[in-house]
Design a protein around this motif. Structure first.
Motif, PDB file in Angstrom:
ATOM      1  N   GLY A  46       0.877  -1.285  -0.016  1.00 15.60           N
ATOM      2  CA  GLY A  46       0.013  -0.105   0.047  1.00 15.60           C
ATOM      3  C   GLY A  46       0.922   1.323   0.028  1.00 15.60           C
ATOM      4  N   LEU A  47       2.292   1.288  -0.068  1.00 20.13           N
ATOM      5  CA  LEU A  47       3.032   2.357  -0.033  1.00 20.13           C
ATOM      6  C   LEU A  47       3.624   2.593  -1.407  1.00 20.13           C
ATOM      7  CD1 LEU A  47       4.933   1.795   3.441  1.00 20.13           C
ATOM      8  CD2 LEU A  47       2.933   3.334   2.717  1.00 20.13           C
ATOM      9  N   VAL A  48       3.672   3.720  -1.893  1.00 19.14           N
ATOM     10  CA  VAL A  48       4.458   3.918  -3.088  1.00 19.14           C
ATOM     11  C   VAL A  48       5.905   3.999  -3.408  1.00 19.14           C
ATOM     12  CG1 VAL A  48       4.861   5.659  -4.861  1.00 19.14           C
ATOM     13  CG2 VAL A  48       2.684   5.647  -3.915  1.00 19.14           C
ATOM     14  N   GLU A  49       6.381   2.876  -3.702  1.00 17.26           N
ATOM     15  CA  GLU A  49       7.750   2.510  -3.598  1.00 17.26           C
ATOM     16  C   GLU A  49       8.597   3.468  -4.727  1.00 17.26           C
ATOM     17  OE1 GLU A  49       9.695   0.547  -1.552  1.00 17.26           O
ATOM     18  OE2 GLU A  49       7.801   0.718  -0.410  1.00 17.26           O
ATOM     19  N   TYR A  50       7.665   3.854  -6.090  1.00 22.71           N
ATOM     20  CA  TYR A  50       8.454   4.293  -7.260  1.00 22.71           C
ATOM     21  C   TYR A  50       7.413   4.904  -7.815  1.00 22.71           C
ATOM     22  CZ  TYR A  50      10.693   5.057 -11.428  1.00 22.71           C
ATOM     23  OH  TYR A  50      11.283   5.330 -12.861  1.00 22.71           O
ATOM     24  N   SER A  51       7.432   6.065  -8.464  1.00 21.76           N
ATOM     25  CA  SER A  51       6.594   6.540  -9.442  1.00 21.76           C
ATOM     26  C   SER A  51       7.350   7.570 -10.312  1.00 21.76           C
ATOM     27  CB  SER A  51       5.327   7.253  -8.775  1.00 21.76           C
ATOM     28  OG  SER A  51       5.803   8.489  -8.220  1.00 21.76           O
ATOM     29  N   SER A  52       6.900   7.403 -11.711  1.00 22.35           N
ATOM     30  CA  SER A  52       7.572   8.514 -12.648  1.00 22.35           C
ATOM     31  C   SER A  52       6.884   8.517 -13.793  1.00 22.35           C
ATOM     32  CB  SER A  52       9.166   8.050 -12.694  1.00 22.35           C
ATOM     33  OG  SER A  52       9.967   8.869 -13.662  1.00 22.35           O
ATOM     34  N   VAL A  53       7.261   9.541 -14.495  1.00 22.65           N
ATOM     35  CA  VAL A  53       6.740   9.623 -16.019  1.00 22.65           C
ATOM     36  C   VAL A  53       7.593   9.673 -16.834  1.00 22.65           C
ATOM     37  CG1 VAL A  53       4.490  10.896 -15.279  1.00 22.65           C
ATOM     38  CG2 VAL A  53       6.590  12.279 -15.727  1.00 22.65           C
ATOM     39  N   PHE A  54       7.297   9.191 -18.274  1.00 20.75           N
ATOM     40  CA  PHE A  54       8.519   8.987 -19.329  1.00 20.75           C
ATOM     41  C   PHE A  54       7.780   9.664 -20.589  1.00 20.75           C
ATOM     42  CE2 PHE A  54       9.102   5.750 -16.248  1.00 20.75           C
ATOM     43  CZ  PHE A  54      10.558   5.621 -16.063  1.00 20.75           C
ATOM     44  N   GLY A  55       8.347  10.045 -21.358  1.00 25.31           N
ATOM     45  CA  GLY A  55       8.290  10.763 -22.501  1.00 25.31           C
ATOM     46  C   GLY A  55       7.449  12.080 -22.374  1.00 25.31           C
TER      47      GLY A  55
END
Length: 64
Positions: A46-55
């Motif tokens: 339930g915890l965000v370990e990683y988030s990102s946007v590409f392009g």
């Protein structure tokens, strides 16, 4: 909610080597399938370990 730093990894979350590998795989898939933009999130317990946007969001204007 846990704070997310500027690379999208939660402090104490994924190891930087894992993040680097994930990002390389995503970029390869985007290129292979001609995907202009994508966002990704990895959660654990339930915890965000990683988030990102590409392009880009808009191919014509190249708006991120």
């Amino acid at each position: 909610m846990d704070e997310i730093n500027n690379i999208g990894a939660r402090p104490g979350g994924l190891d930087q080597a894992v993040v680097t590998k994930i990002e390389a795989i995503i970029e390869d898939i985007m290129q292979e399938h001609k995907v202009p933009g994508i966002c990704i999130g990895i959660l654990k317990n339930g915890l965000v370990e990683y988030s990102s946007v590409f392009g880009v969001a808009d191919v014509e204007t190249e708006q991120p």
